[in-house]
Write a protein that holds these residues in place. Structure first.
Motif, short mmCIF file in Angstrom:
data_model
loop_
_atom_site.label_atom_id
_atom_site.label_comp_id
_atom_site.label_asym_id
_atom_site.label_seq_id
_atom_site.Cartn_x
_atom_site.Cartn_y
_atom_site.Cartn_z
N PRO A 135 -2.24 5.98 8.97
CA PRO A 135 -2.86 7.26 8.58
C PRO A 135 -3.73 7.07 7.33
O PRO A 135 -3.45 6.20 6.50
N GLU A 136 -4.73 7.89 7.16
CA GLU A 136 -5.67 7.74 6.05
C GLU A 136 -4.98 7.84 4.69
O GLU A 136 -5.39 7.18 3.74
N ASN A 137 -3.92 8.64 4.59
CA ASN A 137 -3.27 8.80 3.29
C ASN A 137 -2.49 7.56 2.86
O ASN A 137 -2.19 7.39 1.68
N ILE A 138 -2.20 6.66 3.80
CA ILE A 138 -1.47 5.43 3.48
C ILE A 138 -2.43 4.28 3.18
O ILE A 138 -2.10 3.37 2.42
N ARG A 139 -3.62 4.32 3.71
CA ARG A 139 -4.55 3.18 3.61
C ARG A 139 -4.85 2.73 2.18
O ARG A 139 -4.97 1.52 1.94
N PRO A 140 -4.95 3.62 1.19
CA PRO A 140 -5.19 3.13 -0.18
C PRO A 140 -4.04 2.27 -0.71
O PRO A 140 -4.22 1.54 -1.68
N ARG A 141 -2.86 2.37 -0.09
CA ARG A 141 -1.69 1.60 -0.54
C ARG A 141 -1.37 0.46 0.43
O ARG A 141 -0.28 -0.10 0.38
N PHE A 142 -2.31 0.10 1.27
CA PHE A 142 -2.10 -0.96 2.26
C PHE A 142 -2.96 -2.18 1.94
O PHE A 142 -4.12 -2.05 1.53
N CYS A 143 -2.40 -3.36 2.13
CA CYS A 143 -3.15 -4.60 1.90
C CYS A 143 -2.46 -5.74 2.67
O CYS A 143 -1.39 -5.56 3.26
N GLY A 144 -3.08 -6.90 2.63
CA GLY A 144 -2.46 -8.09 3.17
C GLY A 144 -1.71 -8.82 2.06
O GLY A 144 -2.13 -8.80 0.90
N ILE A 145 -0.60 -9.45 2.43
CA ILE A 145 0.18 -10.23 1.46
C ILE A 145 0.69 -11.46 2.21
O ILE A 145 1.66 -11.39 2.95
N HIS A 146 0.02 -12.58 2.03
CA HIS A 146 0.29 -13.76 2.84
C HIS A 146 1.12 -14.77 2.06
O HIS A 146 0.62 -15.48 1.19
N PHE A 147 2.44 -14.80 2.37
CA PHE A 147 3.32 -15.81 1.80
C PHE A 147 3.17 -17.11 2.58
O PHE A 147 2.86 -17.09 3.77
#
Length: 798
Positions: A135-147
């Motif tokens: 959802p659009e409201n979550i996208r600002p808090r979403f990213c990739g995190i590659h361990f």
């Protein structure tokens, strides 16, 4: 900048990576909910429970101690999604399928907190495309995190923002990953396979291409592409086996499918022999065989000419071996280019093509050259990144050689080098920053406050910056130690750094340590014992062996006594002494740390009293300190004289030379205390230790008085511990001489051959240690063990 506080985390997916990411979060004291599909039969959390049980069996251990498993709760998507509302960080780590990830995001979205960070541990899928499933409201808090695998040990984490990720979210996450989990963070661009895998997998493909071109065996290629050129022992083909041949093929396919315009696209395919191995189920280490396989105790390697396995040999030619010993990279690379030796031509070709690829793709895959080089160091274990090597080898000379090979059609692609390569530069790394092809400017390292905690951060070649040895103000120095301060940090806290090889503790370190502490008493508020890892590998065995060979046992006893006095100087200095421990702290190194007022330990601290391995017992106060701990522990029980319950596990640790596999285990073994500080980023060690010493000083630190009236276990305790040894000896678990050495440790721990419950002081306990130590030194079996350790680096069980 707002701080990220992760009071609870969730990991979605209990596969190999998901379970180990959860384990490392738990190592850091973060409660974790580990999710997976509900099991079809029996316990619905069965899939997760099986994964958690598997964590206990993995080697290297993903768990810093078994106790941290209690921090991980099992959950499934059918029953427990409401638990996500209490999680501040949610890491998705399911299989690399865009449709599966989107389906999962749709399931979890209604339950996610309005402030939680959501991150995907994808190794190469587009983060911007994944964001569209939220959802659009979550996208600002979403990213990739590659361990990188294994997550506890691999330093690299790539963070990948999207077009809609809030900048503050990325800053907060980078800060938290750096300090709390101890990671080296690279901000990657949203391109296929990001930075490390893009360059690293290309380097593997280049090795495969040129192995075939120069008709080398896989074992020979590995002999050439391992430590001799600054890469890991697993080199190339053994690394492929460890990663999994199917996993490698998957990453290559990702490059093939997503990078159609890459000038090297024709090479983005698995060789036919690799496809055949995968079809046969020979996937590498996880299937007990791949390119290499074990036959009995021997290692065999696939031979494409024989179409079968043969014993692995992998010999480097004499000419190439001589070239690789050259320290000056400019001379080394000139020799490789000039040589007609097939192995030399192979090495030049793989370096050339990686340099070529990194230069052409820098603008597309990384913000700057520093990020690319760190990604290869931290993610693939290279000693230096490709741009560092190129710069050290002579930028313009290498650039011209690459251009000539491109013109001659020898390179894997005919793409020209970028114009910036030839703009008169000497390299891409300078004290002002590293070159960014995207920004056409030199970019300084991150200014996030977390990096101010790293007083001597890891730097790329050419970035400048003084080493610890060249920094600060020296107050005292001899051949063994240096006492110095960093006025810009705290002029009142002294730093004692050992100068010996591997920080072994010889007579020069012992005398220098005592002199440095005496000088510190006059004008400093506190002391930190710190130097780069290892902390200390123990006594200088070469000095001990020479003295034994000369029959100088009276002199050796004086050395041991001086060693003990140095330990007491640490413990009873009027100013607090903090031991900053990283890497190995063995034998005398462990004893010095045990005597400090406080310890600040890096997570990867391997601490132990290992003297039994060379036929000796701890005599720098280690046995004495455990006798004191036993007396203190017993005083808090209903039966104050019951010391053996404490001493028995300690005795077994000493008798078997047990070494902790983490700082947490060091606490559990009694080498450190629960009140000590454990850090996950080793570069923060000095900063925190200085502040620890300052805090103790500001709190009005006063050392304890030397202990007296210490109850000991005596003869009765020795007899009880000896019963264990009899069973081990008679069961063939230890040799007769192991028995003799271990019994001496029992005598030292129990305070000598005196009545149980006798009251002694520290000087008595030290005297018992010292006499037993020197007695063992006079024994030919101990002398043989010491010589064998010096000659081979291995323990002799005589």
């Amino acid at each position: 900048m707002s701080q990220l506080h992760v009071k609870k985390a969730a990991v979605l997916g209990a596969g190999v990576m998901g379970a180990q990411i959860a384990a490392h979060l738990a190592n850091a004291g973060v409660p974790v909910v580990l999710f997976d599909l509900a099991a079809k039969d029996g316990d619905k959390n069965g899939i997760v429970r099986k994964a958690l049980d598997g964590l206990k069996k993995l080697d290297p251990a993903p768990l810093a101690s078994r106790a941290v498993l209690k921090q991980i709760d099992a959950a499934n998507y059918d029953e427990h999604l409401p638990l996500l509302a209490g999680c501040d960080l949610i890491i998705e780590a399911i299989a690399e399928r865009m449709d599966w990830k989107n389906d999962l995001y749709a399931k979890i979205a209604p339950f996610v907190s309005s402030t939680a960070i959501i991150a995907s541990n994808t190794s190469g899928l587009s983060i911007n495309a994944l964001a569209q499933g939220l959802p659009e409201n979550i996208r600002p808090r979403f990213c990739g995190i590659h361990f990188f695998n294994p997550p506890r040990y691999m330093h690299l984490v790539e963070i990948i923002g999207t077009e809609t990720t809030d900048a503050a979210t990325l800053d907060a996450l980078e800060t938290w990953l750096t300090s709390r989990l101890g990671k080296g963070v690279v901000r990657a661009l949203d391109t296929p396979n990001f930075v490390a895998n893009r360059i690293g997998v290309f380097s593997i493909l280049a090795v495969m291409h040129h192995t075939q071109r120069f008709e080398l065996g896989f074992d020979t290629a590995d002999a050439l592409t391992g430590p001799k050129i600054g890469r890991p022992k697993s080199a190339t083909y053994r690394t492929a086996d460890v990663v999994g041949l199917d996993t490698l093929a998957h990453v290559v396919r990702t490059m093939q499918n997503t990078l159609p315009d890459d000038p090297w696209h024709g090479h983005f395919k698995a060789p036919a022999w690799l496809d055949r191995l995968i079809e046969q189920g020979a996937l590498g280490q996880k299937s007990k065989g791949g390119i290499f396989r074990k036959v009995g105790k021997a290692i065999h390697v696939l031979d494409l000419g024989l179409q079968d396995y043969r014993p692995s040999a992998g010999e480097v030619s004499a000419e190439v071996a001589a070239i690789l010993k050259e320290k000056n990279l400019a001379i080394r690379f000139a020799a490789l280019r000039a040589s007609q030796d097939r192995q030399a031509r192979f090495l030049w070709a793989i370096f050339r093509d990686v340099f070529h690829y990194a230069a052409v793709q820098l603008e597309a895959v990384a913000d700057n050259a520093r990020d690319l080089d760190f990604a290869m160091r931290w993610g693939f274990g290279w000693t230096q990144g490709p741009f560092e090597i190129w710069q050290a080898a002579g930028w313009s000379e290498i650039a011209q050689a690459i251009a000539a090979d491109i013109a001659a059609g020898l390179t894997m692609s005919g793409a020209p080098l970028p114009a910036w390569v030839f703009d008169g530069r000497d390299g891409v790394h300078t004290p002002a920053g590293s070159w960014s092809a995207r920004r056409t400017a030199y970019v300084a390292p991150s200014a996030l406050p977390v990096y101010q905690r790293q007083l001597f951060p890891e730097r790329v070649l050419g970035a400048g910056g003084a080493s610890p040895e060249q920094s600060g103000e020296t107050l005292y120095e001899n051949d063994g130690v240096r006492l110095w301060t960093m006025p810009a940090v705290d002029a009142g806290i002294g730093i004692i750094s050992f100068k010996s090889k591997m920080h072994a503790i010889g007579s020069e370190v012992v005398s220098g340590l005592q002199a440095a502490i005496a000088q510190a008493e006059a004008g400093l508020a506190g002391l930190v014992i710190w130097h780069e890892a290892p902390f200390a590998v123990g006594a200088n065995l070469a000095q001990v062996s020479e003295a034994c060979a000369s029959g100088e046992f009276a002199q050796l006893e004086k050395y041991v006594e001086a060693f003990q006095q140095a330990a007491l100087a640490i413990k009873y200095a009027p100013v607090p002494v903090v031991a900053a421990v990283q890497g190995m702290a063995l034998g005398g190194g462990c004893e010095f740390a045990m005597h400090a007022a406080r310890r600040v330990l890096a997570l990867e601290s391997y601490v132990g009293l290992v003297e039994a391995g060379v036929g000796l017992i701890p005599a720098g106060g280690g046995c004495k300190e455990f006798a004191l701990q036993a007396a203190e522990w017993a005083s808090r029980t209903a039966t104050p004289n019951e010391l053996l319950a404490f001493l028995q596990p300690v005795f077994m640790n000493i008798a078997t030379a047990k070494v902790s596999k983490s700082a947490q285990e060091a606490v559990g073994y009694g080498f450190a205390q629960a009140s000590d500080t454990v850090l996950f980023h080793p570069d923060e060690l000095l900063y925190v230790a200085i502040r620890e010493a300052r805090a103790l000083a500001e709190a009005g630190y006063a050392p304890k008085q030397m202990a007296r009236g210490i109850p000991v276990a005596g003869r009765a305790g020795i007899a009880t511990l000896e019963m264990t040894l009899v069973n081990m000896r008679d069961g063939g678990m230890i040799s007769a001489y192991d028995y003799q050495v271990a019994r001496a440790a029992a005598v030292a721990l129990c305070g000598g051959e005196i009545d149980a419950g006798s009251l002694v002081d520290e000087a008595w306990l030290l005297g018992v240690e010292r006499r037993l130590f020197v007695q063992l030194l006079k024994n030919p079996e101990t002398q043989a063990r010491i010589k064998h350790m010096l000659d081979t680096g291995k323990v002799l069980r005589n």
